[in-house]
Design an enzyme around this catalytic site. Structure first.
Site, PDB file in Angstrom:
ATOM      1  N   CYS A   1       0.818  -1.234   0.000  1.00  0.00           N
ATOM      2  CA  CYS A   1       0.000   0.000   0.000  1.00  0.00           C
ATOM      3  C   CYS A   1       0.843   1.271   0.000  1.00  0.00           C
ATOM      4  O   CYS A   1       0.341   2.348  -0.308  1.00  0.00           O
ATOM      5  CB  CYS A   1      -0.932  -0.007   1.205  1.00  0.00           C
ATOM      6  SG  CYS A   1      -1.969  -1.458   1.249  1.00  0.00           S
TER       7      CYS A   1
ATOM      8  N   HIS B   1      -3.368   7.012   3.197  1.00  0.00           N
ATOM      9  CA  HIS B   1      -3.789   5.757   2.580  1.00  0.00           C
ATOM     10  C   HIS B   1      -5.202   5.439   3.072  1.00  0.00           C
ATOM     11  O   HIS B   1      -5.479   5.473   4.277  1.00  0.00           O
ATOM     12  CB  HIS B   1      -2.803   4.654   2.956  1.00  0.00           C
ATOM     13  CG  HIS B   1      -3.272   3.293   2.578  1.00  0.00           C
ATOM     14  ND1 HIS B   1      -3.855   3.026   1.356  1.00  0.00           N
ATOM     15  CD2 HIS B   1      -3.265   2.118   3.262  1.00  0.00           C
ATOM     16  CE1 HIS B   1      -4.189   1.757   1.312  1.00  0.00           C
ATOM     17  NE2 HIS B   1      -3.845   1.181   2.447  1.00  0.00           N
TER      18      HIS B   1
ATOM     19  N   ASN C   1     -10.404   0.076   0.239  1.00  0.00           N
ATOM     20  CA  ASN C   1      -8.937   0.110   0.251  1.00  0.00           C
ATOM     21  C   ASN C   1      -8.406  -0.404  -1.087  1.00  0.00           C
ATOM     22  O   ASN C   1      -8.551  -1.585  -1.400  1.00  0.00           O
ATOM     23  CB  ASN C   1      -8.457  -0.764   1.421  1.00  0.00           C
ATOM     24  CG  ASN C   1      -6.943  -0.814   1.538  1.00  0.00           C
ATOM     25  OD1 ASN C   1      -6.227  -0.418   0.615  1.00  0.00           O
ATOM     26  ND2 ASN C   1      -6.459  -1.306   2.658  1.00  0.00           N
TER      27      ASN C   1
HETATM   28  O1  UT7 Z   1      -3.965  -1.567   3.410  1.00  0.00           O
HETATM   29  C1  UT7 Z   1      -3.705  -2.705   4.197  1.00  0.00           C
HETATM   30  C2  UT7 Z   1      -3.658  -2.300   5.594  1.00  0.00           C
HETATM   31  N1  UT7 Z   1      -4.743  -2.903   6.336  1.00  0.00           N
HETATM   32  C3  UT7 Z   1      -5.448  -2.187   7.226  1.00  0.00           C
HETATM   33  O2  UT7 Z   1      -5.296  -1.007   7.359  1.00  0.00           O
HETATM   34  C4  UT7 Z   1      -6.406  -2.887   8.126  1.00  0.00           C
HETATM   35  C5  UT7 Z   1      -6.271  -2.373   9.540  1.00  0.00           C
HETATM   36  N2  UT7 Z   1      -7.246  -3.021  10.426  1.00  0.00           N
HETATM   37  C6  UT7 Z   1      -8.565  -2.702  10.424  1.00  0.00           C
HETATM   38  O3  UT7 Z   1      -8.981  -1.854   9.672  1.00  0.00           O
HETATM   39  C7  UT7 Z   1      -9.470  -3.403  11.409  1.00  0.00           C
HETATM   40  O4  UT7 Z   1      -8.694  -4.197  12.280  1.00  0.00           O
HETATM   41  C8  UT7 Z   1     -10.549  -4.275  10.722  1.00  0.00           C
HETATM   42  C9  UT7 Z   1     -11.563  -3.380  10.043  1.00  0.00           C
HETATM   43  C10 UT7 Z   1      -9.910  -5.193   9.698  1.00  0.00           C
HETATM   44  C11 UT7 Z   1     -11.290  -5.130  11.751  1.00  0.00           C
HETATM   45  O5  UT7 Z   1     -11.829  -4.316  12.781  1.00  0.00           O
HETATM   46  P1  UT7 Z   1     -11.701  -4.781  14.286  1.00  0.00           P
HETATM   47  O6  UT7 Z   1     -12.383  -3.764  15.117  1.00  0.00           O
HETATM   48  O7  UT7 Z   1     -10.232  -5.023  14.561  1.00  0.00           O
HETATM   49  O8  UT7 Z   1     -12.581  -6.094  14.313  1.00  0.00           O
HETATM   50  P2  UT7 Z   1     -12.175  -7.592  14.725  1.00  0.00           P
HETATM   51  O9  UT7 Z   1     -11.314  -8.203  13.689  1.00  0.00           O
HETATM   52  O10 UT7 Z   1     -11.670  -7.576  16.142  1.00  0.00           O
HETATM   53  O11 UT7 Z   1     -13.580  -8.303  14.722  1.00  0.00           O
HETATM   54  C12 UT7 Z   1     -14.566  -7.991  15.696  1.00  0.00           C
HETATM   55  C13 UT7 Z   1     -15.781  -8.876  15.476  1.00  0.00           C
HETATM   56  C14 UT7 Z   1     -15.449 -10.357  15.458  1.00  0.00           C
HETATM   57  O12 UT7 Z   1     -16.516 -11.032  16.093  1.00  0.00           O
HETATM   58  P3  UT7 Z   1     -16.378 -11.578  17.600  1.00  0.00           P
HETATM   59  O13 UT7 Z   1     -15.205 -12.520  17.562  1.00  0.00           O
HETATM   60  O14 UT7 Z   1     -16.105 -10.361  18.433  1.00  0.00           O
HETATM   61  O15 UT7 Z   1     -17.692 -12.230  17.844  1.00  0.00           O
HETATM   62  C15 UT7 Z   1     -15.469 -10.728  13.995  1.00  0.00           C
HETATM   63  O16 UT7 Z   1     -15.800 -12.072  13.758  1.00  0.00           O
HETATM   64  O17 UT7 Z   1     -16.382  -8.601  14.201  1.00  0.00           O
HETATM   65  C16 UT7 Z   1     -16.560  -9.826  13.461  1.00  0.00           C
HETATM   66  N3  UT7 Z   1     -16.408  -9.534  12.044  1.00  0.00           N
HETATM   67  C17 UT7 Z   1     -17.442  -9.184  11.247  1.00  0.00           C
HETATM   68  N4  UT7 Z   1     -18.756  -9.048  11.482  1.00  0.00           N
HETATM   69  C18 UT7 Z   1     -19.543  -8.674  10.454  1.00  0.00           C
HETATM   70  C19 UT7 Z   1     -15.268  -9.531  11.309  1.00  0.00           C
HETATM   71  N5  UT7 Z   1     -15.549  -9.190  10.040  1.00  0.00           N
HETATM   72  C20 UT7 Z   1     -16.885  -8.966   9.971  1.00  0.00           C
HETATM   73  C21 UT7 Z   1     -17.751  -8.584   8.940  1.00  0.00           C
HETATM   74  N6  UT7 Z   1     -19.060  -8.445   9.228  1.00  0.00           N
HETATM   75  N7  UT7 Z   1     -17.319  -8.328   7.684  1.00  0.00           N
END
Ligand code: UT7
Length: 319
Positions: free
Chosen positions: A110, A244, A274
């Site tokens: 990225c 980004h 993204n």
């Molecule tokens: O350019 C590449 C660089 N990449 C990035 O910049 C990504 C940086 N990271 C992020 O943007 C965030 O970490 C994410 C958006 C990817 C994820 O957000 P988060 O607040 O860290 O969520 P999480 O992974 O901790 O997931 C929280 C919950 C989980 O459920 P439980 O275990 O708490 O029951 C996931 O299973 O959200 C659930 N979950 C979803 N629910 C509905 C994960 N993906 C989804 C989804 N829809 N698409």
């Protein structure tokens, strides 16, 4: 010496996929995606190849630059998902434009666009090149694991391009990397060598979102502070910030830490998602075509991504 931007261009696939459309395909919903990321929809390649987007963005940038395409002596393409492993994307853009010149791809994930700017500056400063076409083109939805809802909803496809030449507009640029394949990786081709005893990885993107998030917030803020100093300016001199476009919450965290008014942060993540290295040049072109920038405006840009890489620059708008 240094460089200036003569023209910009961008290109997006025609298919826009909303969060509601995704919720018909997997266990997700608009509320989760919008509140966690700020993304409402993304453009996804259907019958377009990445080269179609890259060449279209390149042609628009050349038009804005008002140069003859034959003046271009170097094409740099930043991408993690070229249509072919070889020829490079840059060679294919060269073929599509009908010109012959030095052409190469770089992969800094990225942060690729900023890496490309730094490389272009080095080419120009050394006298090797005079007019450079820098294209950032990404087809991330082809590399996403569509069975992993936590990553596939984040990405979109697109291309952004700039034409660069000698000038004094690039006030500061810096790039770096901290080697780490655990937090974000996409395995390469494994092939079918009968002698190869190593295990094939899946050719999909794997990411530890939480850790990348922390890396992103701290690196953006630290690198922007360094870049402002190196450019010999203060944050109050900055007109616009283009980060980004990975997550609106990452942009929000930077807004809380840095002394720059919220209105100065430009964004299109709600519509584009993204698009990896293409995200900053697409945003730059969209805002340029809206007439957002006036000559002399100071733009700060900062990216982070797989590698783990970072790239940051301060550049004056000179068109
Ligand atoms: O350019 C590449 C660089 N990449 C990035 O910049 C990504 C940086 N990271 C992020 O943007 C965030 O970490 C994410 C958006 C990817 C994820 O957000 P988060 O607040 O860290 O969520 P999480 O992974 O901790 O997931 C929280 C919950 C989980 O459920 P439980 O275990 O708490 O029951 C996931 O299973 O959200 C659930 N979950 C979803 N629910 C509905 C994960 N993906 C989804 C989804 N829809 N698409």
């Amino acid at each position: 010496m240094g460089l200036k931007i003569l023209g910009t261009g961008s290109s997006l696939p025609k298919l826009s996929v909303t969060n509601d459309m995704l919720s018909g395909l997997m266990d997700t919903n608009d509320e989760w995606i919008s509140t966690r990321t700020g993304i409402k929809s993304r453009y996804i390649c259907s019958d377009e190849k990445l080269l179609d987007l890259a060449a279209d963005a390149a042609k628009k940038a050349i038009d804005m630059a008002r140069i003859d395409k034959d003046e271009i002596d170097t094409i740099i393409c930043t991408t993690v998902c070229s249509d072919y492993l070889t020829p490079s994307m840059a060679c294919m853009i060269n073929k599509e434009l009908g010109i012959s010149c030095r052409s190469l791809d770089i992969n800094a994930a990225c942060s690729g666009f900023i890496y490309g700017l730094e490389l272009a500056k080095a080419y120009i400063d050394s006298g090797i090149a005079k007019k450079i076409l820098l294209v950032s083109a990404e087809n991330m939805t082809r590399l996403s694991d569509w069975s992993d809802r936590s990553t596939c909803v984040l990405f979109g496809d697109g291309a952004g391009a700039t034409v660069l030449s000698e000038g004094d507009d690039l006030m500061a640029v810096s790039v770096t990397a901290r080697g780490n394949e655990e937090l974000l990786n996409i395995s390469g081709i494994h092939g079918n060598s009968p002698f190869d005893k190593t295990e094939a990885g899946e050719n999909f993107l794997h990411m530890n979102g939480k850790e990348v998030y922390k890396f992103a917030v701290s690196s953006i803020c630290e690198e922007l502070e360094k870049t402002v100093k190196e450019a010999g300016i203060e944050f109050k001199d900055v007109d616009y910030i283009l980060l980004h476009q990975a997550n609106m919450r990452i942009i929000g965290a930077a807004q809380k830490r840095l002394p720059v008014a919220k209105e100065k942060y430009l964004s299109n993540i709600d519509r584009c998602g993204n698009t990896s290295s293409a995200s900053i040049p697409i945003l730059l072109d969209e805002e340029a075509r809206k007439g957002r920038f006036k000559k002399g405006d100071v733009l700060l840009m900062s990216a982070f991504g797989g590698g783990l890489t970072t790239g940051t620059c301060a550049i004056k708008w000179g068109i």
